[in-house]
Design a protein around this motif. Structure first.
Motif, PDB file in Angstrom:
ATOM      1  N   SER A 102      29.621  81.627 -49.102  1.00 33.77           N
ATOM      2  CA  SER A 102      30.240  80.336 -48.831  1.00 33.77           C
ATOM      3  C   SER A 102      29.146  79.370 -48.400  1.00 33.77           C
ATOM      4  N   GLU A 103      29.534  78.155 -48.135  1.00 35.44           N
ATOM      5  CA  GLU A 103      28.570  77.180 -47.641  1.00 35.44           C
ATOM      6  C   GLU A 103      27.964  77.644 -46.315  1.00 35.44           C
ATOM      7  N   GLU A 104      28.748  78.341 -45.522  1.00 37.95           N
ATOM      8  CA  GLU A 104      28.268  78.786 -44.219  1.00 37.95           C
ATOM      9  C   GLU A 104      27.176  79.831 -44.343  1.00 37.95           C
ATOM     10  N   GLY A 105      27.339  80.774 -45.271  1.00 33.25           N
ATOM     11  CA  GLY A 105      26.385  81.863 -45.431  1.00 33.25           C
ATOM     12  C   GLY A 105      26.974  82.954 -46.291  1.00 33.25           C
TER      13      GLY A 105
ATOM     14  N   THR B 257      23.791  83.864 -41.892  1.00 30.81           N
ATOM     15  CA  THR B 257      23.666  82.429 -42.143  1.00 30.81           C
ATOM     16  C   THR B 257      22.205  82.026 -42.020  1.00 30.81           C
TER      17      THR B 257
ATOM     18  N   TRP C 158      20.611  75.211 -47.471  1.00 24.72           N
ATOM     19  CA  TRP C 158      20.280  76.262 -46.512  1.00 24.72           C
ATOM     20  C   TRP C 158      18.841  76.111 -46.009  1.00 24.72           C
TER      21      TRP C 158
ATOM     22  N   ARG D 259      18.888  73.737 -43.146  1.00 24.85           N
ATOM     23  CA  ARG D 259      19.441  74.398 -41.964  1.00 24.85           C
ATOM     24  C   ARG D 259      18.455  75.422 -41.390  1.00 24.85           C
TER      25      ARG D 259
END
Length: 380
Positions: free
Chosen positions: A109-112, A127, A169, A172
């Motif tokens: 997902s976008e989160e990880g 993540t 990512w 981040r």
């Protein structure tokens, strides 16, 4: 006090260059090969034995160490360097490749990435922020940003979506790295270029990473099944766009002739399990190609694996003895052959560095390829 991270280029020859990465735990001579210490050990080797081959830096693996013994336990015990008795630099990968390649049940997902541990089936979320935290707890000297290793083959649209996610990512990862101020003052962070085999996507990835800003830049998503010809084609259009003042790392490569060709195209750093895995499965490397030490033709051969090699397998033992050990399944056989292979890889890198310094890389590389293709000589 030594600098956190500094890269000096000493000489160039075509696109290739030789230099030194200066870090607080020691210098790394480039082009460099990093032996892989997946779970806090280079398999079948003592740390001092790895150092004796000429290795300046090892690679550790975030995925495996986070599962066992856990990053928190390693940190509590003094960090990865103390834990494994290696006082030189360590580069840790982000864990992304292993999550994609080793775990069957995973959800991205976008989160990880949420996945099941291959050890006990427990559900884990990895993540960019957690990857940075793990690498920081391990005490890594060079940390890698968290990315998705785009599978091969991939359509251009699949590769684009994968690359764009990796770039988000990467930002981040950069933010997570910078938030650990104490460790950020001692270590470095590399970005990873993705984009599969598509020129425009590779260029967009490079531009995005440079805008974020990293200490070095890796080329990811190669050596995943595309073959040497395609890998070199991707490097041919990618390398001229890569930052010239920072180290450039080709992840997971490779065979000796892969390394020579990539150095010619401007790569500075490599890692691969091939020399250690081959050592455990009976394959040895020589200047005339790889040899199968299980083969019966070695059973009476009193020559060393490679004339002139400084490793103990060659200076103290014969091919016949190593063949016997491998056929008998003795642990010493894997140890000696692994030591030899790692020495071969470090000798390969030393020869490339010297050839670049002397301005004769093309001649050196061509001679290597011609000799390597000849094949090993049978005993008289």
């Amino acid at each position: 006090m030594r600098e956190r991270f500094k890269y000096d280029i000493h000489a160039t020859d075509g696109a290739a260059r030789t230099g030194t990465i200066q870090m607080m735990r020691g210098d790394i001579r480039t082009p460099a090969f990093m032996p892989v210490g997946t779970a806090g050990t280079v398999k079948a080797m003592m740390p001092e034995s790895v150092r004796s081959t000429g290795a300046d830096i090892l690679l550790g693996n975030t995925y495996h160490l986070m599962l066992r013994p856990t990053a928190e336990r390693v940190h509590k015990l003094g960090g990865l360097h103390k834990f494994m008795n290696w006082d030189r630099p360590i580069l840790t990968d982000s864990g992304g490749f292993q999550v994609m390649s080793l775990t069957q049940l995973r959800k991205m997902s976008e989160e990880g990435v949420t996945f099941q541990s291959h050890l006990d089936g427990s559900k884990i979320l990895l993540t960019p922020e957690r990857s940075m935290e793990i690498q920081r707890l391990l005490g890594s000297d060079i940390m890698m940003c968290f990315d998705e290793c785009t599978p091969y083959p991939a359509t251009e649209d699949q590769a684009r979506q994968s690359m764009e996610l990796s770039m988000r990512w990467a930002q981040r990862s950069r933010d997570g790295f910078d938030s650990g101020t104490d460790h950020a003052a001692r270590s470095a962070l590399f970005g990873i270029v993705q984009g599969s085999v598509y020129e425009d996507l590779r260029f967009r990835s490079i531009d995005a990473l440079q805008e974020i800003g990293f200490d070095g830049y890796a080329v990811g998503g190669l050596a995943v099944g595309e073959g040497q010809e395609m890998m070199f084609r991707v490097l041919d259009f990618t390398m001229p766009r890569m930052p010239k003042e920072t180290p450039r790392y080709l992840m997971g490569v490779g065979k000796p002739d892969d390394i020579v060709g990539a150095v010619e195209r401007g790569i500075d750093m490599f890692d691969c399990v091939m020399p250690t895995r081959s050592g455990r499965t009976g394959q040895g490397f020589t200047w005339r190609g790889a040899i199968n030490m299980k083969n019966a033709r070695h059973k009476d051969d009193m020559r060393p694996i490679q004339e002139g090699c400084a490793c103990p397998a060659c200076t103290q033992y014969s091919r016949a003895y190593v063949h016997h050990l491998i056929r008998a399944g003795e642990i010493l056989g894997a140890m000696l052959l692994t030591w030899h292979n790692l020495q071969f890889y470090q000798d390969l890198m030393a020869g490339l560095r010297q050839a670049i310094s002397d301005g004769r890389l093309t001649e050196h590389a061509n001679n290597f390829r011609e000799t390597y293709a000849l094949g090993d000589i049978d005993p008289l």
